[in-house]
Design an enzyme around this catalytic site. Structure first.
Site, PDB file in Angstrom:
ATOM      1  N   CYS A 265      -5.803  55.949 -48.007  1.00 49.62           N
ATOM      2  CA  CYS A 265      -6.219  56.200 -49.376  1.00 49.62           C
ATOM      3  C   CYS A 265      -7.585  56.856 -49.340  1.00 49.62           C
ATOM      4  CB  CYS A 265      -6.296  54.895 -50.165  1.00 49.62           C
ATOM      5  SG  CYS A 265      -4.749  53.986 -50.237  1.00 49.62           S
TER       6      CYS A 265
ATOM      7  N   GLY B 127      -0.261  54.093 -57.674  1.00 46.39           N
ATOM      8  CA  GLY B 127      -1.302  54.564 -56.779  1.00 46.39           C
ATOM      9  C   GLY B 127      -1.295  53.807 -55.475  1.00 46.39           C
ATOM     10  N   CYS B 128      -2.403  53.882 -54.765  1.00 49.17           N
ATOM     11  CA  CYS B 128      -2.521  53.213 -53.468  1.00 49.17           C
ATOM     12  C   CYS B 128      -2.174  51.729 -53.587  1.00 49.17           C
ATOM     13  CB  CYS B 128      -3.950  53.364 -52.943  1.00 49.17           C
ATOM     14  SG  CYS B 128      -4.246  52.513 -51.384  1.00 49.17           S
ATOM     15  N   PHE B 129      -1.300  51.260 -52.704  1.00 50.92           N
ATOM     16  CA  PHE B 129      -0.842  49.873 -52.848  1.00 50.92           C
ATOM     17  C   PHE B 129      -1.904  48.842 -52.501  1.00 50.92           C
ATOM     18  CE2 PHE B 129       2.008  51.187 -48.988  1.00 50.92           C
ATOM     19  CZ  PHE B 129       0.904  51.370 -48.164  1.00 50.92           C
ATOM     20  N   TRP B 130      -2.989  49.247 -51.857  1.00 45.85           N
ATOM     21  CA  TRP B 130      -4.057  48.283 -51.588  1.00 45.85           C
ATOM     22  C   TRP B 130      -4.599  47.688 -52.884  1.00 45.85           C
ATOM     23  CZ3 TRP B 130      -7.578  51.587 -47.841  1.00 45.85           C
ATOM     24  CH2 TRP B 130      -6.909  51.779 -46.635  1.00 45.85           C
TER      25      TRP B 130
END
Length: 226
Positions: free
Chosen positions: A20, A53-56
């Protein structure tokens, strides 16, 4: 053996760093309203899939909700063969970075998860991106697990469109669920394991803080591991 492990560690670190990009700022926080269409779910555990969006960051937010017992980062929308980070990052697989949330409907309902999703977890007005993370793999989408979730999701999006809080069109898609494939181990519980990572501090920590501030009724201080 030691040098081989060192090379592997460098390779994994490179993937994690590139997973990301560094954003300039978090999305606008919105105190999303209670749903006019409430979920009518049987008591017990259920699962829900969210892409934003970014899964973090998605994992970091949902892991701090009461009633949530598991949050797994993964890929949804494509097939099993292409469900790996390097391939999904090409933006050609149909997959979206997503999270699978397991929750107790007697504590938190699906429509309340939607409040959090639209309020602090993602920006539903960004098409095929979340800030600098660009591509269809970062699209804003819901993958209902059953007809009830589909009904509630459609009702909530219609409600938000009437309110028009962002003064921009909502681009969140409701897509057919084709399967969920967990991401690589180094992506799991990433925010919890790496609180000082630059991306987490600049991007995901503000989301978690916004969750506590905006939805205190859902907030829990402990992080739910995978």
């Amino acid at each position: 053996m030691k040098s081989a492990r060192s090379r592997l560690g460098v390779a994994v670190l490179a993937l994690v760093i590139s997973a990301c990009q560094q954003p300039a700022m978090a999305e606008q926080v919105y105190r999303a309203p209670e749903a006019a269409v409430r979920a009518n779910e049987t008591p017990g555990r259920h699962t829900a899939i969210f892409a934003g969006g970014c899964f973090w960051g998605m994992e970091a937010v949902f892991s701090h909700l009461k009633g949530v017992s598991s949050v797994v980062s993964g890929y949804t929308g494509g097939n099993r063969v292409q469900a790996d980070y390097e391939t999904v990052s090409s933006g050609t697989t149909g997959h979206a970075e997503s999270v699978r949330v397991t929750y107790d409907s007697s504590v938190i309902r699906y429509d309340q998860l939607l409040q959090v999703f639209f309020g602090v977890a993602s920006d539903p007005t960004q098409l095929n991106r979340q800030e600098p993370d660009v591509g269809t793999q970062y699209r804003n989408a819901l993958f209902p697990a059953n007809k009830e979730q589909a009904r509630v999701a459609a009702g909530y999006i219609a409600q938000l469109r009437r309110l028009d809080p962002w003064k921009r069109p909502i681009v969140t898609r409701i897509e057919a669920f084709k399967g969920f494939y967990p991401a690589e181990d180094y992506h799991q519980d990433f925010a919890h394991k790496n609180p000082d990572h630059g991306y987490i501090r600049r991007w995901d920590a503000p989301k978690v803080a916004a969750l506590q501030r905006t939805f205190p009724q859902f907030w829990k201080s402990t992080f739910t591991p995978r």
